[in-house]
Design a protein around this motif. Structure first.
Motif, PDB file in Angstrom:
ATOM      1  N   GLN A  74      41.864  44.254  82.999  1.00 31.84           N
ATOM      2  CA  GLN A  74      42.093  43.053  82.355  1.00 31.84           C
ATOM      3  C   GLN A  74      42.722  41.997  83.547  1.00 31.84           C
ATOM      4  OE1 GLN A  74      44.916  44.884  79.398  1.00 31.84           O
ATOM      5  NE2 GLN A  74      43.377  44.284  77.789  1.00 31.84           N
ATOM      6  N   SER A  75      42.421  40.834  82.980  1.00 27.06           N
ATOM      7  CA  SER A  75      43.100  39.794  83.828  1.00 27.06           C
ATOM      8  C   SER A  75      44.180  39.022  82.797  1.00 27.06           C
ATOM      9  CB  SER A  75      42.001  38.475  84.238  1.00 27.06           C
ATOM     10  OG  SER A  75      42.604  37.374  84.582  1.00 27.06           O
ATOM     11  N   THR A  76      45.564  39.608  83.206  1.00 27.57           N
ATOM     12  CA  THR A  76      46.471  39.150  82.180  1.00 27.57           C
ATOM     13  C   THR A  76      47.841  39.003  83.112  1.00 27.57           C
ATOM     14  OG1 THR A  76      47.722  39.631  80.129  1.00 27.57           O
ATOM     15  CG2 THR A  76      46.831  41.443  81.519  1.00 27.57           C
ATOM     16  N   VAL A  77      48.795  38.324  82.617  1.00 23.90           N
ATOM     17  CA  VAL A  77      50.204  38.223  83.173  1.00 23.90           C
ATOM     18  C   VAL A  77      51.114  37.561  81.987  1.00 23.90           C
ATOM     19  CG1 VAL A  77      49.778  36.003  84.566  1.00 23.90           C
ATOM     20  CG2 VAL A  77      51.321  37.916  85.297  1.00 23.90           C
ATOM     21  N   SER A  78      52.185  37.971  82.004  1.00 24.90           N
ATOM     22  CA  SER A  78      53.179  37.368  81.366  1.00 24.90           C
ATOM     23  C   SER A  78      53.702  35.989  82.168  1.00 24.90           C
ATOM     24  CB  SER A  78      54.074  38.294  80.856  1.00 24.90           C
ATOM     25  OG  SER A  78      54.944  38.554  82.240  1.00 24.90           O
ATOM     26  N   LEU A 107      41.164  41.634  88.296  1.00 27.58           N
ATOM     27  CA  LEU A 107      41.568  42.620  87.374  1.00 27.58           C
ATOM     28  C   LEU A 107      42.708  43.402  87.571  1.00 27.58           C
ATOM     29  CD1 LEU A 107      38.004  43.299  85.902  1.00 27.58           C
ATOM     30  CD2 LEU A 107      39.528  41.023  85.538  1.00 27.58           C
ATOM     31  N   ASN A 108      43.698  43.956  86.714  1.00 25.46           N
ATOM     32  CA  ASN A 108      44.425  44.859  86.841  1.00 25.46           C
ATOM     33  C   ASN A 108      44.130  46.152  86.819  1.00 25.46           C
ATOM     34  OD1 ASN A 108      44.487  45.169  84.057  1.00 25.46           O
ATOM     35  ND2 ASN A 108      46.447  44.130  83.648  1.00 25.46           N
ATOM     36  N   ALA A 109      44.933  47.084  86.725  1.00 22.82           N
ATOM     37  CA  ALA A 109      44.534  48.473  86.682  1.00 22.82           C
ATOM     38  C   ALA A 109      43.621  49.086  85.380  1.00 22.82           C
ATOM     39  CB  ALA A 109      45.868  49.469  87.050  1.00 22.82           C
ATOM     40  N   THR A 110      43.921  48.367  84.484  1.00 25.73           N
ATOM     41  CA  THR A 110      43.335  48.538  83.338  1.00 25.73           C
ATOM     42  C   THR A 110      42.152  47.508  82.998  1.00 25.73           C
ATOM     43  OG1 THR A 110      44.601  46.988  81.880  1.00 25.73           O
ATOM     44  CG2 THR A 110      45.529  49.356  81.978  1.00 25.73           C
TER      45      THR A 110
END
Length: 214
Positions: free
Chosen positions: A183-187, A178-181
């Motif tokens: 979430q598991s997201t990437v563009s 997960l990122n700092a927020t």
């Protein structure tokens, strides 16, 4: 050889990830060939028009790296994800040519013991399971090979086609990160940057890594 002289073939270069990888390699001055089935719609000046499964070892001889950006979304096209990865591995087997594969997130582990994966979770959509299985089969094939300098790159769970190009990302390992927020997201755009960074660094050979936004 300096990074700028790397000779790279991008397979399925007309796809959305493929086009972004071509843009990034071109931006960095690499010698890029777009492997496409028809008209070259990428930023690459060089192209090779062929079906990915029609590529031969001779076609790929001399490339420092091959990026497999083949995808599929329908029952008819999903098998290509596995088939192309295996075919490209066969083509570069026994050579120094690196194979960098655009992978899936479903096979990322969700526990430290690496016994449970994202696609085994209760919230994983049933419709996505064939897609995840095809990506997972490609990874399993690569893991069993010692004759290919492969790197399998999983995106975050939320892989955003139209997401912002921030120029930043975290390169993680085999577990869902997960990122700092939280979430598991990437563009797609930042994922493409990570792919080309891996080409430049030459690191993580015979490993699966993952990419998540900062």
């Amino acid at each position: 050889m300096s990074e700028k002289n790397l000779k790279v073939a991008v397979v399925a270069a007309n796809g959305r990830v493929g086009q972004l990888v071509v843009e990034e390699t071109t931006r960095r001055g690499m010698d890029v060939t777009a492997v496409v089935r028809g008209e070259n719609k990428t930023a690459a000046e060089k192209s090779l028009v062929t079906d990915a499964l029609g590529l031969t070892a001779a076609d790929l001889a001399g490339f420092d790296a091959v990026v497999d950006a083949a995808g599929g979304w329908t029952p008819e096209t999903i098998p290509a994800i596995t088939n192309v990865a295996v075919h490209l591995a066969d083509c570069v087997a026994g050579t120094s040519t690196r194979l960098v594969v655009v992978g899936g997130a479903g096979s990322l582990f969700v526990n430290p013991e690496h016994t449970a994966t994202v696609d085994q979770g209760p919230d994983f959509p049933e419709d996505w399971k064939p897609l995840s299985a095809a990506h997972g089969a490609a990874l399993a094939n690569l893991r069993g090979r010692a004759d290919v300098a492969w790197t399998y790159v999983s995106p975050a769970a939320d892989f955003q086609a139209d997401g912002e190009r921030t120029g930043e990302y975290t390169l993680a390992g085999e577990e869902l990160t997960l990122n700092a927020t939280g979430q598991s997201t990437v563009s797609y755009a930042d994922y493409a940057i990570a792919i080309v960074d891996l080409l430049e660094s030459g690191e993580h050979v015979c490993e699966r890594v993952s990419v998540v936004s900062k």
